[in-house]
Design an enzyme around this catalytic site. Structure first.
Site, PDB file in Angstrom:
ATOM      1  N   GLY A  11       0.823  -1.212   0.000  1.00 45.42           N
ATOM      2  CA  GLY A  11       0.000   0.000   0.000  1.00 45.42           C
ATOM      3  C   GLY A  11       0.850   1.251   0.000  1.00 45.42           C
ATOM      4  O   GLY A  11       1.929   1.272   0.574  1.00 45.42           O
ATOM      5  N   ASN A 112       6.004  -5.386   5.536  1.00 45.57           N
ATOM      6  CA  ASN A 112       6.354  -6.781   5.864  1.00 45.57           C
ATOM      7  C   ASN A 112       6.492  -7.662   4.629  1.00 45.57           C
ATOM      8  O   ASN A 112       7.471  -8.397   4.486  1.00 45.57           O
ATOM      9  CB  ASN A 112       5.293  -7.456   6.734  1.00 45.57           C
ATOM     10  N   ASP A 142       1.094   1.788   8.974  1.00 49.70           N
ATOM     11  CA  ASP A 142       0.688   0.973  10.129  1.00 49.70           C
ATOM     12  C   ASP A 142       1.725   0.965  11.246  1.00 49.70           C
ATOM     13  O   ASP A 142       1.410   0.620  12.377  1.00 49.70           O
ATOM     14  CB  ASP A 142       0.432  -0.470   9.681  1.00 49.70           C
ATOM     15  N   ARG A 189      -5.558  -2.884  10.795  1.00 54.52           N
ATOM     16  CA  ARG A 189      -6.284  -4.139  10.928  1.00 54.52           C
ATOM     17  C   ARG A 189      -5.827  -4.888  12.191  1.00 54.52           C
ATOM     18  O   ARG A 189      -6.634  -5.379  12.950  1.00 54.52           O
ATOM     19  CB  ARG A 189      -5.996  -4.968   9.667  1.00 54.52           C
ATOM     20  N   GLU A 244     -10.093   0.086  12.672  1.00 46.16           N
ATOM     21  CA  GLU A 244     -10.957  -0.765  11.839  1.00 46.16           C
ATOM     22  C   GLU A 244     -10.890  -2.213  12.317  1.00 46.16           C
ATOM     23  O   GLU A 244     -11.821  -2.975  12.147  1.00 46.16           O
ATOM     24  CB  GLU A 244     -10.555  -0.674  10.368  1.00 46.16           C
ATOM     25  N   GLN A 299      -5.829   8.873   4.833  1.00 43.56           N
ATOM     26  CA  GLN A 299      -4.812   8.622   5.870  1.00 43.56           C
ATOM     27  C   GLN A 299      -3.455   8.280   5.259  1.00 43.56           C
ATOM     28  O   GLN A 299      -2.422   8.558   5.837  1.00 43.56           O
ATOM     29  CB  GLN A 299      -5.248   7.455   6.763  1.00 43.56           C
TER      30      GLN A 299
END
Lengths: 406, 406
Positions: A11, A112, A142, A189, A244, A299
């Site tokens: 992402g 990752n 993240d 997540r 989320e 975001q």
């Protein structure tokens, strides 16, 4: 004289192109060791289809400067996972292509999964005694990579979240004579780092967001409703921030309570998020005005809240990666080590990519307080340096001007 | 020597406090006519409960400067509708309170409903031969007020929408080897001005957003799916912008197709928006990757995308309103008249508030093209001057520093 190649994967973030800028700029600066810098289009997947561009012209025509402050992945991205089996035919195929282009170092900017790619390629290289070097440049909003203090991309996303939650709290408070609840759903997540950053929006005790829920702690609906009800007594326009990924602690996400169930009157299956689910829950249980706001992709792609500290570190991560490769390192990820909190000091090093890939770092449980509904001062001390400073993005005709491939 | 009083009403915008700043600053500057400036807390509803503050100290302690760039309604808002019947007891009650505070002029910053309040108060004043003057200061991100070229608040919201859609398009394009659709839902129940502003994000022909749907034109689901399918052939990562208020032309909103129907497995009724509904529709009909993004309240409260032109005009609207009142005008709204497009030139005047309240101005149908799926150059010429220039918002500790009542 060798060439180097760089790709982006996973992402996007607001500063992943900052790291691209860092790799390309440093690569072109090292004129005694590096001939040119190639970019893979759509990561390793595109590279397999020979989608490669020479980055040098972008440096010469000024586009590289614009790339630095452009969100998203300039080179495009992919979610391609290399086979576990290092005897798979794709590996010699890749290394033949590296050889065709006289590649000496390979840089992969990602999270990752991308580090998994770096791990496999470096292990395969060792197995065939190739001297090509493979370096990972960390990237993820993240902030869940191990072996590094934090990751580039997190600071800008955290700044976006904190600024936006502060604005949403203002928006919620204009009818302060009527009770209301606003539920803000934030990305993450499995790791709650970004949701935790919403605490930075708070200006004084009991200011919004009063309640903050991360996926690291099991979410209890009844306890939640009770907390909301109590908080409304002192904060009539309540703002609650949730990840989320909040879940019951046994593997079921709150958003799954709602999904696969609703069907509209044309028979389409309705899917929804945790925020929407809790909006309905609060409405039903407490009978007051509730709304939910999903911060969504801004975001990771808003250029309006770029953190200067974050962008600067993203660029340096790229620069440092090139220098480490030229010193002979391979199978490593650039890693941040914080040597001091206040004043904030950071040094750059590398860490074994095999210890990083496919692992996730959550928020320490000791930083999550008040029965899982608040965030401690430790987190604030940790996060504040990462959101400092604003970046001047070039504007044209009233709008941010971004770089894009034609 | 009289006092003046100012209030805010309806939904907030990013620059409604700019108009408050304008009224207060000009009011305090007119020292030969005005003693002090009062602010109503929560509009006319709070005023009825004597929630009034003196604004002068805020000017003296520097807070007023910070108010200028703070989104939301500093004084708080209300959605209180005065009775149609001018013989209702609330009117003498209000005018007694005006008299108690020696009020000479009343300023109300708001949209259609707020102009209704100005209309009623000025008509009641005429009926009792009161010489208190009532002036409306326009405000709405919806840009739907008649008798003015545009409204303060629209420019900043438009700039937010265009910037954010441009960023979302970048985010959507990172996997450009896989087809996808992103549906962006933009505020505007009946007027599509803000959704139309998404066209400003487009950099070249067929660039995203390729399809734009406003509530002014009846929405046909089958035609929509066909347009999406065709557009995907040339733009594999398609961005579609829709107004929350798109409807079938017979009074049924698209979001109503979905609401009141879904029920989750705890029996909670699920409500959803037009974007979510279309996300499911496209997924089902075309079987490709689809996501929807609701821009939500940040459209009206983001300080990161303040338009300097908009903020400047919002301040001037307040200033001009005070000057008009001192010249004896009443029952009027400050109105913008554009005298030239390029270079953009604006003059200020006033319009009869009775011609404005309870009316809505939509986007001209001639500006909506391509069978209701695109926006013309006329709109771009109209909107571009309104998003020009950036505003420097004060920052503290990495985040925007806003004014708030304690």
């Amino acid at each position: 004289m060798k060439n180097i190649i760089v790709g982006q994967s996973g992402g996007p973030t607001a500063v992943i192109n900052g790291s691209l800028y860092g790799v390309v700029t440093e690569g072109l600066r090292q004129t005694d060791a590096i001939e040119t810098v190639f970019g893979m289009i759509n990561g390793i997947e595109g590279f397999l289809n020979d989608q490669v561009i020479d980055m040098r012209p972008l440096s010469e025509n000024g586009e590289l400067e614009r790339i630095r402050t452009t969100p998203g992945a300039y080179l495009g991205s992919c979610r391609y996972k290399l086979p576990e089996d290092l005897t798979d035919a794709v590996y010699p195929q890749l290394f033949e292509k590296f050889s065709d282009r006289n590649i000496g170092c390979f840089f992969y900017i990602g999270g990752n999964d991308s580090m998994d790619t770096v791990s496999k390629l470096s292990r395969y290289a060792a197995s065939i005694q190739s001297d090509i070097r493979f370096i990972g440049i960390p990237k993820t909003i993240d902030n869940d990579l191990v072996e590094t203090d934090h990751t580039p991309g997190f600071g800008s996303a955290a700044k976006y979240v904190a600024s936006t939650v502060r604005e949403i709290a203002i928006d919620a408070s204009v009818y302060d004579n009527k009770k209301s609840v606003t539920i803000v759903e934030i990305m993450g997540r499995h790791a709650g780092w970004l949701t935790a950053a919403s605490v930075l929006a708070r200006k004084f005790e009991k200011d919004n967001p009063v309640l903050i829920y991360l996926p690291e702690v099991a979410f209890d609906q009844d306890a939640f409703i009770e907390k909301v009800s109590t908080a409304l007594e002192t904060t009539p326009n309540l703002v609650v921030c949730i990840s989320e990924g909040i879940n019951d602690g046994n593997g079921t996400f709150v958003c799954e309570y709602a999904s696969d169930v609703g069907v509209d009157n044309f028979g389409h299956k309705m899917l929804t998020g945790s925020g929407k689910y809790l909006e309905n829950l609060v409405k039903e249980r407490l009978g007051i005005k509730v709304r939910s706001v999903e911060l969504n992709v801004s975001q990771r792609c808003s250029s309006a809240c770029l953190s200067a500290a974050d962008l600067d570190e993203a660029v340096c991560a790229g620069t440092y990666g090139v220098q480490a490769a030229l010193l002979g390192e391979t199978g490593k990820m650039v890693s941040f080590q914080r040597t001091n909190d206040n004043p904030y000091k950071l040094t750059y090093t590398t860490a074994d990519v095999n210890n990083i890939c496919n692992k996730e770092k959550g928020v320490p449980l000791s930083w999550i307080t008040n029965d899982g509904s608040d965030i401690s001062e430790d987190f604030i001390r940790y996060a504040l340096p990462l959101i400092q400073g604003n970046v001047e993005v070039p504007f044209e005709n009233g709008l941010p001007a971004f770089a894009f491939r034609r």
